[in-house]
Each structure stands twice: as C-alpha cells, then as structure tokens.
Design a protein around this motif. Structure first.
Motif, PDB file in Angstrom:
ATOM      1  N   THR A 293       0.594  -9.045  -6.503  1.00  0.00           N
ATOM      2  CA  THR A 293       1.864  -9.636  -6.959  1.00  0.00           C
ATOM      3  C   THR A 293       2.270  -9.094  -8.323  1.00  0.00           C
ATOM      4  O   THR A 293       3.327  -9.444  -8.838  1.00  0.00           O
ATOM      5  CB  THR A 293       1.707 -11.151  -7.141  1.00  0.00           C
ATOM      6  OG1 THR A 293       0.624 -11.370  -8.050  1.00  0.00           O
ATOM      7  CG2 THR A 293       1.433 -11.826  -5.817  1.00  0.00           C
TER       8      THR A 293
ATOM      9  N   GLY B 116       2.418 -12.579 -11.417  1.00  0.00           N
ATOM     10  CA  GLY B 116       2.535 -13.404 -10.227  1.00  0.00           C
ATOM     11  C   GLY B 116       3.959 -13.428  -9.734  1.00  0.00           C
ATOM     12  O   GLY B 116       4.841 -12.733 -10.251  1.00  0.00           O
ATOM     13  N   LEU B 117       4.170 -14.280  -8.765  1.00  0.00           N
ATOM     14  CA  LEU B 117       5.425 -14.317  -8.030  1.00  0.00           C
ATOM     15  C   LEU B 117       5.740 -15.781  -7.796  1.00  0.00           C
ATOM     16  O   LEU B 117       4.867 -16.565  -7.449  1.00  0.00           O
ATOM     17  CB  LEU B 117       5.176 -13.584  -6.703  1.00  0.00           C
ATOM     18  CG  LEU B 117       6.044 -13.846  -5.495  1.00  0.00           C
ATOM     19  CD1 LEU B 117       7.446 -13.277  -5.741  1.00  0.00           C
ATOM     20  CD2 LEU B 117       5.413 -13.165  -4.275  1.00  0.00           C
TER      21      LEU B 117
ATOM     22  N   GLY C  85       7.554 -12.552  -0.312  1.00  0.00           N
ATOM     23  CA  GLY C  85       6.134 -12.795  -0.097  1.00  0.00           C
ATOM     24  C   GLY C  85       5.920 -13.530   1.214  1.00  0.00           C
ATOM     25  O   GLY C  85       6.867 -14.045   1.818  1.00  0.00           O
TER      26      GLY C  85
ATOM     27  N   PRO D 255       3.657  -9.051  -0.917  1.00  0.00           N
ATOM     28  CA  PRO D 255       2.322  -9.672  -0.961  1.00  0.00           C
ATOM     29  C   PRO D 255       2.165 -10.727   0.140  1.00  0.00           C
ATOM     30  O   PRO D 255       3.104 -11.477   0.416  1.00  0.00           O
ATOM     31  CB  PRO D 255       2.279 -10.334  -2.340  1.00  0.00           C
ATOM     32  CG  PRO D 255       3.353  -9.667  -3.141  1.00  0.00           C
ATOM     33  CD  PRO D 255       4.415  -9.269  -2.159  1.00  0.00           C
TER      34      PRO D 255
ATOM     35  N   ARG E 194      -0.379 -15.541  -7.260  1.00  0.00           N
ATOM     36  CA  ARG E 194      -0.779 -14.387  -8.035  1.00  0.00           C
ATOM     37  C   ARG E 194      -2.008 -13.768  -7.385  1.00  0.00           C
ATOM     38  O   ARG E 194      -2.997 -14.441  -7.117  1.00  0.00           O
ATOM     39  CB  ARG E 194      -1.108 -14.807  -9.464  1.00  0.00           C
ATOM     40  CG  ARG E 194      -1.498 -13.652 -10.361  1.00  0.00           C
ATOM     41  CD  ARG E 194      -1.645 -14.128 -11.794  1.00  0.00           C
ATOM     42  NE  ARG E 194      -2.323 -13.119 -12.585  1.00  0.00           N
ATOM     43  CZ  ARG E 194      -3.317 -13.364 -13.433  1.00  0.00           C
ATOM     44  NH1 ARG E 194      -3.743 -14.601 -13.632  1.00  0.00           N
ATOM     45  NH2 ARG E 194      -3.880 -12.382 -14.109  1.00  0.00           N
TER      46      ARG E 194
END
Lengths: 444, 444
Positions: A108, A112-113, A177, A206, A233
């Motif tokens: 990610t 993170g995302l 994601g 991801p 993440r």
C-alpha cells in the motif's frame, strides 16, 4: 498384464501399514521440516533449506537416484507490516481487524491506504454496481463457504474465485484495494492468505484477506454506516525471481524401469506458519513411501519417484518444469499421485483419468477399504501433477484425506506441527504406498 | 413392513444434513456444557448442573415429554493433591512425573506412599513374579497400545485390562500401590484417568495412571536402577452415594408410538477437563437429533427418545437403571444408538444384533455412504445401552466416528471444547438423525 493375487497383495499391504504405524521417521521428518525449517515461501532462505534438507534425507536412504531439478521461482515477500483498522464515518471510533496480504499483492506504500468500502458477494454484484459506485473504494468480497457441502474442498472451490480474481475485477472498475473474506468454513480470528492474480494492463491494487470473524463484523458495521472507512497498510512486494529446485528421489523398477509412478507433495509453503498440513505432510508422506519400499525390501516392478515440487503456492513453476522435463526426456508416466489436502485420516483417492483406469483402481477396493480408503472415484489429481495431464496415458490421482479440518488451518499461522495427528499422517503414507505398490505390480 | 422409497429418503437425509451443517445449536450447546458447566463427575455439583441444563434445553423444544429418571450414583472425589516423584536408589536425585488417580481409587493418606517399583506388561508376568517379588512394592503396568491396530478402540481394548484389573491382581500379591501406563497411542505428557475396580476381600491399594512419556522414562530408569523408589501422594476418596438422574426427551411416534428408538450419550464425565469428546458431543448430538426432527417437521412413525445417561464413567448406574425401568414398564425398544466415541468425522455404525438387522442396516448403505458412513457392520453398541441387551429384539448400535484422535484426549485435561471440530460433530449428529429416521420409518 500380471495376474493379480489378492492374498499376497493383502499381506504386503498389511506389512506396509504395520511398519508405517510403528515407525516414527515420517513424523520426525515432519517435525524437522516444520519446527527446524518452518515456513518456506518460494525464494526464501527457508525454501532453500527445505531443498537441502529433503535432498539430504533421501541421500541417506540408499535410493537409486536423488537429484535436483532447477526452476526459477517468484520471490514475493510479505514485509514487516500488515495492519487494518475500521473508522466509522463520524470518526469517533476505530476497530483493528485481522488481515493478511494475499500472495503476490502489491503493497500500500508506507502511508497505507484509506477508503470507503463496498461489499459484494460475487462478480455479478460487482458489475452491477459499476464504476460510479466502485471507483476510489475498497471492494470487500464476502461470499462465505457453502456449509452444506460435505467435502470442504468443494466449498473452497465455490468461493476461491473471489481471492484469485477479485483484484483484477475490482481494479477494472477503479477500486483502490480489495479485501477478501478468508477461505474457511469456520468463524475464526485468524486470516487465511493465498495467491491472487493481476492482469497485464489492469492496475495492480493491494489485496488482503480478512478473518471470517472480522468479515462478519465489517459487514454488520457497513449495514449501519455505509460511509465507514477502512485503513490498510501492507509492505509486501515482489522481488526478482530466484533459482530454486524440485527435489527428486527414485527407486528403479525391476521389470519396467521406464514406467514411472510419481508420488509427491509440494515443498514450498506460505510464510505465516510452518506449512504443516500444507504441504509438509505431503512431502514427508512421499519420502515415507520410498522408505517403506526400502525397509520392507519390496522391489517395485516399475520405477517409483518421490517428487518434492517447488512453488505450488504462488506460481506452480515446479510442477510446470517437472512436466516440461518429462516431455523433453520422453519419460513415460503411468501414474502421478499427489498428497496436498492435508495429513488427515484417509478417505480415498480421486482420479483424473480414463474409465479403464478407474475400473482398475476400483478392483483394489477390497484391499484398501479395510484401511478406511472407501472413496475411489473420479476426482481432482493435484496442482503440481496437473501439468503432466495429456502426457501419454498418465493417471493423475489425488490422495484424499478427510476434508473437514483442512480449512481450519489452510494458509494460516495455525498450520503447525501440533495440529497434525501422527497416526492420521502415517495412515495416509501407508495408503499412498499401498496404491503405489499395486500400480507398480499391475500397471494401470 | 413399509415400502422403502430411496429417492424420498435421500431427500429427507439431505435436508437433515443441510440443517445440521448450517445450524449452530448443537455447537452452542456443546460450548455451554463444556465451558459454562465443565467437568461433571457423578455426584458433583457440575453433574447436577448438567442434569438441570439438559432438561431446560429439551423443555424449550416443544417435545412430547421431557423427564428425569432417578438413579443413585457413586461419589468419588479426586481431592486437592496428586503428585509423584522418582528417587534413585542412591537418593541423589529425583524427578517429578505426571500421574492422575484412577477413578474409584483410595488415597495414599496425607504422608503419601514410597516404595520400590516392579514393572510388568501383563497379568501372567505379574503371576510369575509372585509374592516374594511383589510384596511391599508398587506394581507398574506398562503394556503399550498396539499401534498396528487401525482402529484405536481395538488397541484400547487390548490394554485397558491393566487399568481395570491391575489393583486387585497386584494387591493379591501384597503390592502397596499400582501405576498404570496411560491409555493412549500417543507419547504425551498428560496422564489419562479412568475407572478401576476393587474386589471384596482384597485390600484396596492406591492406583494411578502415569503419562506415556513418564512411563517410558520410568521404564528406562528401572533398567539401570531396579531399586529406585517411587513416591506418590493422592488425596482422593469415595463419599456416600448421591441422588442423580438420567435426562430423557421424547417425540411420540405417529404410527407405532410403543416402538422406541433411543439415541443417547452420557452426561457425566471425568473431572480433569470439560468432557468434550467424552461425552459432551454424544449428548448434544442426541439432543440435536430431536431438534432436527422438530425443526424440519419430520414426524417419526416410531417414538424417538434422546437419553442423557448418568454415571457411565464410574458405575454405569444410569444405563443399568434405564434398562431396569424399560423392563419394569414393558417398553419395546427397537433400537438404541449410542454416541460415545467422540465427536470426530463419521465412519459408520457398529451393530450388536442379529443377521437380519445387519442386512436391513446394510440396505441403507447407498443412502449413508455419500456422507462418509461406509462402515456398517457388527461392532460395539455402547456402555450405556449395553444393559438393554436381550430385551426383545433391540438392536444396539454404536455410532462410529473416526477413531484416530480419540485417545489423544480421552480422560485427560485436554478433552476440551477447542479440540472438537464443529463440522465433524454436526456430521455425526446428522448421521445419527438419518439412521434414526430410517429406523423410525421402516423398523429393523
């Protein structure tokens, strides 16, 4: 075709079982592979250790030939972080959830995302939502196992498309994601990894599995708060391919050395635990088949080859290479038997092959049924032996242990030595050795 | 005899399995019985709680009748101490070993007991040693399970005479105590309790089981140091009998209400753990059979009775009382099915009955085999239903799950809820319900 002799075959099979159930070698081998080497994802140092170890074990067995077969394998690494948290839309609370990156997933990034979540149960639902509802979001695939299936492998087959195909389907609609419900019948806290696929020309987003308990929680929360956000993440990444090996040990046939019977499992495993049921047991059972022939002085008429395939989990490169080399060397495979459904109590064998082969196998039912091997029918051979399909008349045969517990452990951190029962694993090895014996005597 | 209809029977059985595998009631019941109530040795407060709980569960099920059957049961208590230690003969070292008192054993007194040890493997060896070698010593019965037996129940049957008959045989030769190798295939640290017997006129000497790992250790030490001493201390004792109950729930048959089919397990357990496989699963499976009939609206032609027997482990008073009352009330039992071999994946049913009954059972193989129930043959019915033998033509039927793991847990502190797989237990309940359905439709 040789004349069958049920009485003497029955006596040989009894000797095989007696020895398998009173020797601790296969169990000690499993302990070494799981406890001393541990998880052995393709390309990892542990995978290299497993190659070296299994070669050393077979080198000591006075076999006719032990050798390595080179194969380049993917090298995906999980990295040191994977975490996820649900934030409600009012930002007044959060809840950690258990995820594991799917094998092959991109990371990610360090930050993170974070995105809203849209829940679907299949690809049709996803298509119906369309770009406008999916773009910029995390797609949550939440179709559970069908618990009414008696064989849990069938239930797995009915759900695993979400894990394999979810990221591509979601990315095509602009998702950022993917979260997939873990592949298990059980409601658990542990998350189940497994391979996923990307597609040339589609963005790689991801993808992670979430534990079934957290999947249930997330689904409930979404019903009351469709705008909640999921933060995830993961620092996984794919490194350059690595040279690795299939490991092969062989006893030459006394009458038809050119006719080969393969018995195998895969040496690689996921990295989350020790790869005990998946597929440490298949490997040590295959070695045990050779040991039983050697120690009992049974001279097979056909050649028996134990193959530890590399890279079943995230590439199948070992199985593919084995079949390529078999073709290149014009080898004649009579049968290939794979044990990759766990070290559980035996149920039978599943054939990918012809009517004639099935009828022949079923003539041996009276010899095998006393050992719990009742289910001898068409079925799934195995991933690693699959590429052999179509080479001559090779029969692909899956060893079928009882399926009920496999997906409690499969691809999780609890797939450990302690969850293997010694006798169940030994019975599997003895069943495989018995079938190999019958095929080596009478062909298929 | 009613005409059999395989197609509609197959559909009913499919409904039974679908419901059993998707309902959590039996599993939740098992959780309550094991986690909230726990070990429930006859005469204990937990046994009383289990009686009350199972009656309440069945009271809520809209059955035709739920009732208790009074029975006086033994009240043995383990006390707060059990320990053992090996001292070598030079008194320069000691080693703790894991023991558990055998059910019914007398205690050692507060000071404990210390004596030399003589190892034997069977009663013949003991007899040969004679009084001069046994008097004043602790007899150590160390015959292991025969691991070549495919069914572990057979291996148990080949070893358990040491536990039941050891103390009397040893006391007759003047021994002061008995240590028995635990009844398991596995080499473990946990010790397995179980009932033992005394005999009028023979001195009651303290008797304990030692873990298999410690049995191996003790045996090795004895080879080098025949004069080593074992110290053991146990504060167990037998208190006056206590009033307890069998708990019975019933659905009346629509066509032949006087013909009874019993399905049961035993409600009591040992005290070391939660009595999950032994026999919590048998109890919740028996209740589940009734629930499946009720929830699916299947009206049985014959009467179905779920019986939670009390005191299987150390007295069999419940089973004995049930049979007495059945005789006194001139009840006609067609069949009695017991589940007391654990909540493991199904294998079949074992019959104590006639040729005619076996042939009838075997006509149902095609209906049951798709669910893994292949082994339908003569076998062991069950301890609790045993006293019914000879009452009319009652068929005694043991539900047979896979046997491999049972003696990993049996009578130990690790016989806990977590070691039961939900689906395996549910499949057992569905199998029992299917057989009850067929018998209720067609008799035996």
């Amino acid at each position: 075709m040789a004349q069958q002799n049920a009485a003497s075959d029955s006596a040989v099979i009894k000797k095989i079982y007696d020895d398998a159930l009173t020797s601790y070698e296969s169990y000690d081998n499993l302990r070494y592979l799981t406890k001393n080497i541990g998880g052995r994802l393709s390309g990892s140092p542990q995978a290299a250790a497993a190659v070296e170890w299994s070669k050393q074990v077979m080198d000591k067995m006075d076999l006719d030939r032990v050798y390595l077969q080179e194969v380049m394998v993917p090298h995906w690494v999980r990295g040191d972080k994977e975490e996820a948290r649900i934030y409600n839309s009012k930002q007044i609370g959060s809840e950690d959830v258990n995820i594991v990156a799917l094998g092959g997933s991109v990371g990610t990034g360090d930050q993170g995302l974070s995105a809203e979540v849209v829940e679907v149960h299949n690809f049709e639902e996803l298509e119906k939502l369309g770009k406008k509802n999916v773009k910029g979001k995390i797609v949550f695939f939440n179709r559970p196992f069908d618990n009414t299936q008696i064989n849990t492998g069938t239930a797995y087959g009915g759900a695993v498309d979400q894990r394999g195909g979810g990221p591509v389907a979601a990315a095509k609609l602009g998702a950022v994601g993917v979260i997939v419900r873990s592949m298990t019948n059980d409601i658990q806290d542990v998350a189940h990894t497994g391979g996923t696929r990307y597609q040339e020309g589609v963005e790689k987003i991801p993808a992670a599995a979430i534990s079934t308990r957290d999947a249930e929680t997330l689904s409930k929360l979404l019903k009351n708060d469709a705008k909640l956000k999921l933060y995830m993440r993961m620092t996984c990444e794919t490194l350059p391919d690595v040279l690795s090996y299939n490991v092969i040990g062989e006893i030459k046939g006394s009458e038809k050395p050119d006719e080969i019977i393969v018995v195998g499992g895969h040496l690689d495993s996921w990295d989350l635990a020790e790869g005990a049921h998946d597929d440490g047991t298949g490997c040590v059972q295959s070695i045990e088949v050779l040991r039983l022939f050697k120690d009992l002085g049974i001279k097979p008429k056909r050649t028996i080859r134990a193959v530890m395939f590399m890279n079943e989990e995230n590439g199948l490169r070992g199985g593919t290479k084995y079949a390529e080399m078999a073709k290149e060397n014009s080898e004649k495979h009579v049968a290939a038997i794979e044990s990759d459904m766990g070290g559980f109590t035996p149920r039978g064998f599943g054939l990918e092959g012809s009517d004639v082969q099935l009828r022949k196998l079923q003539t041996w039912k009276p010899l095998l049924a006393p050992y719990g091997l009742h289910d001898i029918d068409y079925g799934h051979g195995g991933a690693d032996i699959g590429p052999l399909k179509g080479q001559g008349n090779v029969a692909l045969i899956g060893y079928e242990p009882d399926s009920q517990r496999y997906f409690d452990y499969h691809h999780t951190k609890i797939d450990v030595f302690e969850n293997v029962n010694r006798r169940e694993m030994q019975l599997g090895a003895a069943g495989m050795a018995s079938l190999v014996y019958l095929i080596s005597e009478y062909g298929l």
